[in-house]
Scaffold this motif. Structure first.
Motif, PDB file in Angstrom:
ATOM      1  N   PRO A 151      12.669  27.738 -38.331  1.00 45.74           N
ATOM      2  CA  PRO A 151      14.022  27.182 -38.145  1.00 45.74           C
ATOM      3  C   PRO A 151      14.048  25.651 -38.223  1.00 45.74           C
ATOM      4  O   PRO A 151      13.170  24.974 -37.686  1.00 45.74           O
ATOM      5  N   LEU A 152      15.054  25.146 -38.923  1.00 46.37           N
ATOM      6  CA  LEU A 152      15.328  23.706 -38.994  1.00 46.37           C
ATOM      7  C   LEU A 152      14.054  22.899 -39.212  1.00 46.37           C
ATOM      8  O   LEU A 152      13.741  21.968 -38.477  1.00 46.37           O
ATOM      9  N   SER A 153      13.347  23.254 -40.275  1.00 46.66           N
ATOM     10  CA  SER A 153      12.023  22.678 -40.530  1.00 46.66           C
ATOM     11  C   SER A 153      11.984  21.701 -41.702  1.00 46.66           C
ATOM     12  O   SER A 153      10.941  21.107 -41.965  1.00 46.66           O
ATOM     13  N   LEU A 154      13.133  21.533 -42.398  1.00 44.00           N
ATOM     14  CA  LEU A 154      13.127  20.665 -43.576  1.00 44.00           C
ATOM     15  C   LEU A 154      14.395  19.823 -43.622  1.00 44.00           C
ATOM     16  O   LEU A 154      15.512  20.361 -43.585  1.00 44.00           O
ATOM     17  N   LYS A 155      14.228  18.522 -43.738  1.00 39.48           N
ATOM     18  CA  LYS A 155      15.379  17.627 -43.902  1.00 39.48           C
ATOM     19  C   LYS A 155      15.738  17.575 -45.384  1.00 39.48           C
ATOM     20  O   LYS A 155      14.858  17.502 -46.243  1.00 39.48           O
ATOM     21  N   VAL A 156      17.041  17.609 -45.681  1.00 42.47           N
ATOM     22  CA  VAL A 156      17.510  17.573 -47.072  1.00 42.47           C
ATOM     23  C   VAL A 156      18.721  16.666 -47.206  1.00 42.47           C
ATOM     24  O   VAL A 156      19.504  16.505 -46.250  1.00 42.47           O
ATOM     25  N   LEU A 157      18.869  16.087 -48.381  1.00 43.28           N
ATOM     26  CA  LEU A 157      20.063  15.296 -48.707  1.00 43.28           C
ATOM     27  C   LEU A 157      21.116  16.212 -49.309  1.00 43.28           C
ATOM     28  O   LEU A 157      20.841  16.961 -50.244  1.00 43.28           O
ATOM     29  N   VAL A 158      22.328  16.141 -48.769  1.00 43.91           N
ATOM     30  CA  VAL A 158      23.424  17.000 -49.212  1.00 43.91           C
ATOM     31  C   VAL A 158      24.680  16.163 -49.435  1.00 43.91           C
ATOM     32  O   VAL A 158      24.778  15.035 -48.971  1.00 43.91           O
ATOM     33  N   PRO A 159      25.660  16.710 -50.180  1.00 41.41           N
ATOM     34  CA  PRO A 159      26.917  15.969 -50.403  1.00 41.41           C
ATOM     35  C   PRO A 159      27.651  15.662 -49.093  1.00 41.41           C
ATOM     36  O   PRO A 159      27.531  16.415 -48.145  1.00 41.41           O
TER      37      PRO A 159
END
Length: 293
Positions: free
Chosen positions: A285-293
């Motif tokens: 769970p909640l293991s990866l940070k990502v860039l989103v719109p």
């Protein structure tokens, strides 16, 4: 690293349809250089991207961008799990499953604008037999198609659908035993898909209700399938109606264990991984940070 946040672009030069687009030139033109410093590196072999991503994270890189398709995104993301470095995506593949789920622009210039805005969120990831995945993993027919698709020179949705229609006639479903939420299933299995995100790619929705931040897998089980049912299933996937079609059963869970009588093919994010007789699938769970719109 300088005082400005640093972005590393990891480019797979062989990913996706052939294109005359000069990615480096587009980055130079559209990236906000007042906000970011950057470097661009190219992969030279399978498994190179995780090394490059991990190296960047260890150096304190703010963002590492996968420039390529689902395979490249998977490799870059693998190097960033449980780090403070965020994944960015410039979609350049044939399916672009994670990019589509995150509603990223498919156009390179638009995806670069997402990087410039710098909106970061955190998502779940999954793991099947030690292999991380971020959209879907699966055993059975979808893994078989992944193995065939990998050797096909033509890419894209049309090629994928043609392969499905051709191969579904001869593929044999196999018995499996699965443990899901304490429930024991002893069943035939044509496909068992483990979805973190809603789709495989190309807007083919295997689990339209999937939430990439809920800490749960959406397990999709298709027990048996003939050619006519395959046509209907394909239509339902492309119209987000699979959950209401009667062709598939769904379960939400954190952890799945599957035993098979004979070795079955499996995949992670569309990459064929081989065969096994036992599968352990779980969420991170909640293991990866990502860039989103």
């Amino acid at each position: 690293m300088s005082k400005r946040p640093h972005i590393r672009f990891i480019v797979n030069p062989t990913s996706g349809p052939k294109s005359s687009v000069d990615v480096a030139a587009r980055i130079q033109q559209h990236l906000d250089h007042q906000k970011y410093d950057h470097d661009i590196v190219f992969t030279t072999h399978a498994g190179h991207a995780p090394e490059l991503a991990r190296e960047a994270a260890e150096k304190g890189c703010e963002v590492v961008v996968a420039v390529g398709g689902d395979g490249t995104v998977n490799e870059v993301a693998r190097g960033l799990i449980h780090t403070e470095t965020a994944l960015g995506i410039l979609p350049k593949g044939s399916g672009n499953g994670l990019a589509r789920h995150l509603q990223l622009p498919m156009a390179l210039d638009g995806a670069l604008q997402v990087l410039n805005k710098g909106h970061i969120t955190t998502i779940d990831s999954g793991n099947i037999n030690g292999h991380p995945f971020f959209t879907t993993a699966g055993i059975g027919f979808d893994a078989y198609i992944s193995s065939v698709f990998a050797g096909n020179k033509k890419r894209g949705l049309q090629t994928y659908v043609e392969l499905v229609m051709k191969e579904v006639r001869s593929y044999t479903h196999l018995p499996v035993k699965a443990s899901i939420n304490g429930q024991e299933l002893d069943t035939d299995c044509f496909v068992m898909a483990f979805a973190n995100a809603a789709q495989y790619g190309n807007n083919a929705y295997i689990a339209p209700m999937a939430d990439i931040q809920d800490g749960l897998l959406d397990v999709c089980l298709v027990r048996k399938l003939d050619f006519i049912k395959a046509l209907h299933l394909s239509y339902c996937m492309l119209t987000k109606q699979l959950a209401n079609s009667g062709s598939a059963e769904y379960f939400k869970t954190e952890h799945v264990q599957v035993q098979t009588e004979e070795a079955m093919m499996f995949h992670a994010d569309g990459e064929y991984l081989g065969k096994a007789e036992a599968f352990d699938v779980q969420m991170l769970p909640l293991s990866l940070k990502v860039l989103v719109p």
